[in-house]
Design a protein around this motif. Structure first.
Motif, PDB file in Angstrom:
ATOM      1  N   GLU A 134       0.817  -1.208   0.000  1.00  0.00           N
ATOM      2  CA  GLU A 134       0.000   0.000   0.000  1.00  0.00           C
ATOM      3  C   GLU A 134       0.852   1.261   0.000  1.00  0.00           C
ATOM      4  O   GLU A 134       0.453   2.303  -0.532  1.00  0.00           O
ATOM      5  CB  GLU A 134      -0.938  -0.005   1.207  1.00  0.00           C
ATOM      6  N   ALA A 135       2.056   1.171   0.561  1.00  0.00           N
ATOM      7  CA  ALA A 135       2.906   2.358   0.685  1.00  0.00           C
ATOM      8  C   ALA A 135       3.675   2.682  -0.590  1.00  0.00           C
ATOM      9  O   ALA A 135       3.984   3.852  -0.844  1.00  0.00           O
ATOM     10  CB  ALA A 135       3.892   2.171   1.838  1.00  0.00           C
ATOM     11  N   VAL A 136       4.001   1.649  -1.382  1.00  0.00           N
ATOM     12  CA  VAL A 136       4.884   1.861  -2.533  1.00  0.00           C
ATOM     13  C   VAL A 136       4.262   1.241  -3.783  1.00  0.00           C
ATOM     14  O   VAL A 136       4.000   0.036  -3.826  1.00  0.00           O
ATOM     15  CB  VAL A 136       6.281   1.245  -2.301  1.00  0.00           C
ATOM     16  N   ASP A 137       4.069   2.060  -4.798  1.00  0.00           N
ATOM     17  CA  ASP A 137       3.449   1.604  -6.041  1.00  0.00           C
ATOM     18  C   ASP A 137       4.513   1.032  -6.965  1.00  0.00           C
ATOM     19  O   ASP A 137       4.987   1.684  -7.894  1.00  0.00           O
ATOM     20  CB  ASP A 137       2.714   2.766  -6.715  1.00  0.00           C
ATOM     21  N   ILE A 138       4.902  -0.190  -6.687  1.00  0.00           N
ATOM     22  CA  ILE A 138       5.855  -0.929  -7.516  1.00  0.00           C
ATOM     23  C   ILE A 138       5.436  -2.399  -7.455  1.00  0.00           C
ATOM     24  O   ILE A 138       4.924  -2.859  -6.428  1.00  0.00           O
ATOM     25  CB  ILE A 138       7.307  -0.754  -6.994  1.00  0.00           C
ATOM     26  N   PRO A 139       5.581  -3.155  -8.544  1.00  0.00           N
ATOM     27  CA  PRO A 139       5.304  -4.598  -8.466  1.00  0.00           C
ATOM     28  C   PRO A 139       6.171  -5.238  -7.387  1.00  0.00           C
ATOM     29  O   PRO A 139       7.360  -4.915  -7.250  1.00  0.00           O
ATOM     30  CB  PRO A 139       5.692  -5.101  -9.859  1.00  0.00           C
ATOM     31  N   GLN A 140       5.572  -6.143  -6.615  1.00  0.00           N
ATOM     32  CA  GLN A 140       6.273  -6.725  -5.475  1.00  0.00           C
ATOM     33  C   GLN A 140       6.189  -8.249  -5.503  1.00  0.00           C
ATOM     34  O   GLN A 140       5.199  -8.829  -5.938  1.00  0.00           O
ATOM     35  CB  GLN A 140       5.693  -6.157  -4.174  1.00  0.00           C
ATOM     36  N   MET A 141       7.280  -8.858  -5.011  1.00  0.00           N
ATOM     37  CA  MET A 141       7.421 -10.311  -5.002  1.00  0.00           C
ATOM     38  C   MET A 141       7.703 -10.778  -3.580  1.00  0.00           C
ATOM     39  O   MET A 141       8.643 -10.311  -2.942  1.00  0.00           O
ATOM     40  CB  MET A 141       8.578 -10.715  -5.928  1.00  0.00           C
ATOM     41  N   LEU A 142       6.882 -11.693  -3.093  1.00  0.00           N
ATOM     42  CA  LEU A 142       7.137 -12.318  -1.802  1.00  0.00           C
ATOM     43  C   LEU A 142       8.336 -13.255  -1.941  1.00  0.00           C
ATOM     44  O   LEU A 142       8.584 -13.801  -3.018  1.00  0.00           O
ATOM     45  CB  LEU A 142       5.919 -13.121  -1.345  1.00  0.00           C
ATOM     46  N   TYR A 143       9.042 -13.463  -0.839  1.00  0.00           N
ATOM     47  CA  TYR A 143      10.209 -14.349  -0.866  1.00  0.00           C
ATOM     48  C   TYR A 143      10.164 -15.210   0.388  1.00  0.00           C
ATOM     49  O   TYR A 143      10.382 -14.728   1.491  1.00  0.00           O
ATOM     50  CB  TYR A 143      11.484 -13.505  -0.935  1.00  0.00           C
TER      51      TYR A 143
END
Length: 302
Positions: A134-143
């Motif tokens: 919610e804070a950062v508009d970038i595609p994100q990947m769980l690890y």
């Protein structure tokens, strides 16, 4: 259902290298060698580059160095392949800051390791990842790498997080094919499932994984890119032919704490200098022959 993230999902596939961070003997980052490694990886066919992951010694880079290295990756790659930036932390505020800086630098995706050491419950993991998304508009990947973090992101938690638009992928480094297959069945229509375990990655591709974030690709990028390009097109005969030559490296590069053996191998290949950060140390001499023989067997050195 199409989303704004469909394009990046098609690009985050195949052979992805968790690149080492080259260092001078005094431990400072060697940006000249890093540039050379990036160029070599792309020339050898690597599909994506991961900056400052576990193999990149993220745990011992300062926050400023962390962001500086990611920015250098993006600027040097110049869009030739996607750059995935390791921005995870066990402090949610810190992870948000690193992720925002990676987004500002132009990274294509953020890789967020499960919060280590403080052992949050599943609700804590969910809220951690939700807050970053919610804070950062970038595609994100769980690890998910419980062998290192001592916390395991449950399938139920992954399913909840898959409903968040910009959480687009998971790097599954559990090494469990059964778990990976269950994950693909549960969320594969909403997020990419990528392997983070070289030993089982090709088998996981057969049941729907879209690629592999690799340690071995540091040493054998061409063979790994050929392996996973063939797997993506469903040609497993070609995939195994390329893979069989180098598959022993998946074991040998973990004879001691990673990336110690990988850095020694790259040093032996003339790719990097003899630098690593404490508390990791240079590979013990007793292991040199194992890595040397592995490189000969893989036809990397003579």
């Amino acid at each position: 259902m199409s989303t704004a993230y469909d394009d990046i999902k098609t690009r985050l596939q195949g052979s992805m290298v968790a690149l080492v961070t080259p260092m001078h003997p005094d431990g400072t980052v060697d940006y000249k060698r890093l540039a050379d490694l990036i160029d070599w990886q792309i020339e050898q066919g690597t599909h994506c580059l991961v900056a400052v992951g576990t193999t990149g010694e993220s745990a011992t880079l300062s926050m400023q160095e962390h962001s500086d290295v990611i920015r250098f990756f993006v600027q040097h790659v110049k869009g030739r392949v996607p750059v995935i930036a390791g921005t995870g932390a066990n402090n949610t505020v810190e992870a948000i800051k690193l992720t925002q800086e990676a987004a500002d630098a132009g990274a294509d995706c953020a890789l967020l390791v499960a919060p280590y050491y403080n052992k949050p419950p599943q609700e804590g993991l969910y809220q951690h990842y939700k807050a970053i998304a919610e804070a950062v508009d970038i595609p994100q990947m769980l690890y998910n790498v419980p062998g290192r973090t001592v916390v395991d992101i449950s399938q139920e938690t992954v399913e909840r997080l898959a409903d968040i638009d910009n959480i687009i992928a998971i790097k599954d480094a559990t090494g469990s094919l059964a778990r990976g297959e269950q994950l693909i069945k549960a969320v594969g229509d909403r997020m990419l499932v990528l392997s983070g375990d070289d030993n089982t990655a090709l088998e996981l591709m057969k049941v729907g994984a879209k690629g592999n974030i690799s340690v071995t690709a540091n040493i054998a990028p061409k063979a790994m890119s050929e392996t996973f390009a063939a797997a993506l097109r469903g040609d497993y005969e070609a995939a195994h032919a390329a893979h069989d030559v180098i598959k022993h490296l998946h074991h040998d590069l973990f004879i001691d704490s990673s990336p110690m053996p990988t850095k020694y191998a790259l040093y032996k290949m003339g790719k990097i200098d003899k630098g690593i950060r404490l508390p990791l140390v240079w590979l013990a001499e007793e292991h040199y022959a194992t890595i040397d023989n592995a490189l000969v067997q893989a036809k990397i050195i003579e």
